[in-house]
Every structure is written in C-alpha cells, then in structure tokens.
Design a protein around this motif. Structure first.
Motif, mmCIF file in Angstrom:
data_model
loop_
_atom_site.group_PDB
_atom_site.id
_atom_site.type_symbol
_atom_site.label_atom_id
_atom_site.label_comp_id
_atom_site.label_asym_id
_atom_site.label_seq_id
_atom_site.Cartn_x
_atom_site.Cartn_y
_atom_site.Cartn_z
ATOM 1 N N ARG A 161 43.460 43.496 28.587
ATOM 2 C CA ARG A 161 42.964 42.235 28.041
ATOM 3 C C ARG A 161 41.713 42.442 27.190
ATOM 4 N N VAL A 162 40.798 43.265 27.715
ATOM 5 C CA VAL A 162 39.565 43.533 26.968
ATOM 6 C C VAL A 162 39.888 44.279 25.676
ATOM 7 N N ASN A 163 40.823 45.188 25.727
ATOM 8 C CA ASN A 163 41.227 45.922 24.522
ATOM 9 C C ASN A 163 41.774 44.978 23.458
ATOM 10 N N GLU A 164 42.386 43.881 23.909
ATOM 11 C CA GLU A 164 42.935 42.887 22.982
ATOM 12 C C GLU A 164 41.903 41.856 22.543
ATOM 13 N N GLY A 165 40.668 42.036 23.002
ATOM 14 C CA GLY A 165 39.592 41.163 22.553
ATOM 15 C C GLY A 165 39.255 40.017 23.479
ATOM 16 N N GLU A 166 39.824 40.011 24.678
ATOM 17 C CA GLU A 166 39.548 38.940 25.627
ATOM 18 C C GLU A 166 38.375 39.303 26.535
ATOM 19 N N ALA A 167 37.655 38.279 26.981
ATOM 20 C CA ALA A 167 36.649 38.450 28.018
ATOM 21 C C ALA A 167 37.298 37.976 29.307
ATOM 22 N N SER A 168 37.323 38.829 30.311
ATOM 23 C CA SER A 168 38.089 38.518 31.519
ATOM 24 C C SER A 168 37.276 38.811 32.766
ATOM 25 N N LEU A 169 37.071 37.765 33.614
ATOM 26 C CA LEU A 169 36.336 37.935 34.868
ATOM 27 C C LEU A 169 37.227 37.564 36.054
ATOM 28 N N PRO A 170 37.320 38.428 37.058
ATOM 29 C CA PRO A 170 38.063 38.072 38.268
ATOM 30 C C PRO A 170 37.451 36.828 38.910
ATOM 31 N N LYS A 171 38.252 36.052 39.626
ATOM 32 C CA LYS A 171 37.761 34.808 40.233
ATOM 33 C C LYS A 171 36.605 35.058 41.193
ATOM 34 N N SER A 172 36.697 36.138 41.975
ATOM 35 C CA SER A 172 35.640 36.417 42.941
ATOM 36 C C SER A 172 34.310 36.713 42.260
ATOM 37 N N VAL A 173 34.368 37.397 41.124
ATOM 38 C CA VAL A 173 33.162 37.727 40.372
ATOM 39 C C VAL A 173 32.603 36.474 39.691
ATOM 40 N N ALA A 174 33.490 35.659 39.139
ATOM 41 C CA ALA A 174 33.071 34.409 38.499
ATOM 42 C C ALA A 174 32.393 33.492 39.517
ATOM 43 N N LYS A 175 32.896 33.514 40.752
ATOM 44 C CA LYS A 175 32.305 32.695 41.815
ATOM 45 C C LYS A 175 30.887 33.143 42.113
ATOM 46 N N ARG A 176 30.676 34.453 42.177
ATOM 47 C CA ARG A 176 29.336 34.975 42.437
ATOM 48 C C ARG A 176 28.374 34.604 41.316
ATOM 49 N N LEU A 177 28.877 34.638 40.092
ATOM 50 C CA LEU A 177 28.047 34.283 38.938
ATOM 51 C C LEU A 177 27.685 32.799 38.987
ATOM 52 N N ALA A 178 28.631 31.972 39.423
ATOM 53 C CA ALA A 178 28.371 30.539 39.545
ATOM 54 C C ALA A 178 27.306 30.264 40.598
ATOM 55 N N GLU A 179 27.322 31.059 41.673
ATOM 56 C CA GLU A 179 26.307 30.903 42.716
ATOM 57 C C GLU A 179 24.917 31.161 42.154
ATOM 58 N N ARG A 180 24.819 32.140 41.279
ATOM 59 C CA ARG A 180 23.529 32.454 40.671
ATOM 60 C C ARG A 180 23.009 31.286 39.846
ATOM 61 N N SER A 181 23.908 30.618 39.147
ATOM 62 C CA SER A 181 23.497 29.515 38.262
ATOM 63 C C SER A 181 22.905 28.351 39.053
ATOM 64 N N HIS A 182 23.238 28.281 40.346
ATOM 65 C CA HIS A 182 22.722 27.196 41.179
ATOM 66 C C HIS A 182 21.405 27.570 41.862
ATOM 67 N N ARG A 183 20.991 28.823 41.710
ATOM 68 C CA ARG A 183 19.744 29.264 42.319
ATOM 69 C C ARG A 183 18.621 29.183 41.296
#
Length: 214
Positions: free
Chosen positions: A125-147
């Motif tokens: 996906r990244v080779n094709e130009g997409e930005a791709s985050l696994p759900k578990s990683v995206a969840k951790r990033l969302a937690e940071r935004s609330h701190r």
C-alpha cells in the motif's frame, strides 16, 4: 510494461540495529511474492547513506537505534528525497513514538510482532502511495490526542524526574530555580492526571514520553 512481462519486485531497505532481527526481516520479506530486500543498515546514519546509494521503493525503519535514531533518519532521508516511502517497524506501540514517527514523515507505523501478511500488505500500500495505519496503532495515536500536551521544558523536567533526580538537581541541570521546578511539577501532575513523582514517571515511560535508555 508489455503484456506478459513480469512486474518488477518492490525493492526494500531494512534498517535495524539488531542483526538477528534484520536477518529475520530479510528472510520474511524475501519470502513474499513481489518483494525483494536490496539493502540493510544497522543505524540511522548508515540507513541514510544506503538509501542514497540504492534508492529503494520502500524502507522499513526501526525507531530505536543508537546514534541517529529512526525518526532523525526519516527526516534526513526525506530531506534528500521528499518522495521517500518509509514505514516504521517497532517493538513498541507507545503513542509518543507513533506521533514522532509520523511527524518525521513515516507513511505507516507497524509492530514487529504483527503477522508478516499484514506487514507485506502495508509495504504494498505504501509503495502505491497510500498512508496506512493499523487500527491498533491508530487507536494509540487517538489516545495521545486526548492527552494534554507537554511543553519542551516540562518534558525536560519529566525526563530528569524519571531519572530519579531531586528538585535541586533538576533546577541545577536546567538552570532554573527550585520554585520553578515545583511549578512545572504541579502542572505536569495535572496534565498527566497523576498524584506524585512515581506515578508521573510511570506514565512518562508507559506512553513513551521518556525512554529510560536515553
């Protein structure tokens, strides 16, 4: 590409400071159809030089390496090649590390214990130009935004606190007064939602705000 001509494999660079991990990743990536590891590096500086020499399609970059770390290497690589496609492959899912990697220009953040099929799919996906985050990683990033985020000086105080330094030692190392240190600690406790120095240190390490080996 003409009809019937085989599609060129995705050329991959792997940067990791652990030889056994590099060897394992090389074997795993080479076992995937349409992928080929063309180079490896053991730290950020070597990754930058190897990248310049080989110009891989996708780079798998460890974040925690001696000397120039992964985040710094990503910045350096993208400075010389803004189109560079880099995926962080880390042992840790600390939200601060994820944020740091993406801010540096990584297209994705994966964990080393993920199934090789998931890693391979992200490489495609990244080779094709997409930005791709696994759900578990995206969840951790969302937690940071609330701190509530810390200032650079608050991070300095927190790092010193995590190393066991007293208020007097923190004040001396940062060239500030002990009263200022106490003020920063009060704000830190509020932002981290903790009651004391021990809880603050635990939270700092748990989120990757501070790394014990730094």
């Amino acid at each position: 590409m003409t009809n019937g001509e085989a599609k060129a494999p995705i050329r991959v660079l792997i940067a990791d400071d652990h030889p056994s991990m590099r060897m394992g990743l090389i074997a795993l990536i080479n076992s995937q159809a349409g992928m080929e590891v063309i180079a490896e590096a053991s730290d950020g500086e070597e990754a930058l030089e190897v990248y310049k020499d080989t110009k891989p399609d996708v780079t798998l970059m460890d974040l925690r390496m001696p000397g120039m770390g992964g985040a710094e290497a990503i910045l350096a690589i993208r400075k010389c090649d803004p189109s560079a496609k880099i995926i962080v492959l880390s042992t840790y899912d600390w939200d601060e590390d994820i944020h740091r990697a993406l801010q540096s220009g990584a297209a994705s953040y994966l964990l080393k214990d993920m199934p090789i099929e998931d890693i391979a799919e992200t490489v495609k996906r990244v080779n094709e130009g997409e930005a791709s985050l696994p759900k578990s990683v995206a969840k951790r990033l969302a937690e940071r935004s609330h701190r509530e985020q810390l200032t650079e000086r608050e991070r300095d105080v927190l790092e010193a606190l995590t190393k066991g330094r007293s208020n007097k030692e923190i004040a001396a190392s940062l060239s500030i007064s002990e009263e200022t240190v106490k003020s920063h600690l009060k704000t830190l406790f509020q932002k981290l939602k903790v009651r004391d120095r021990t809880e603050a240190a635990i939270e700092a390490i748990r989120h990757g705000i501070v790394h014990l080996d730094e």
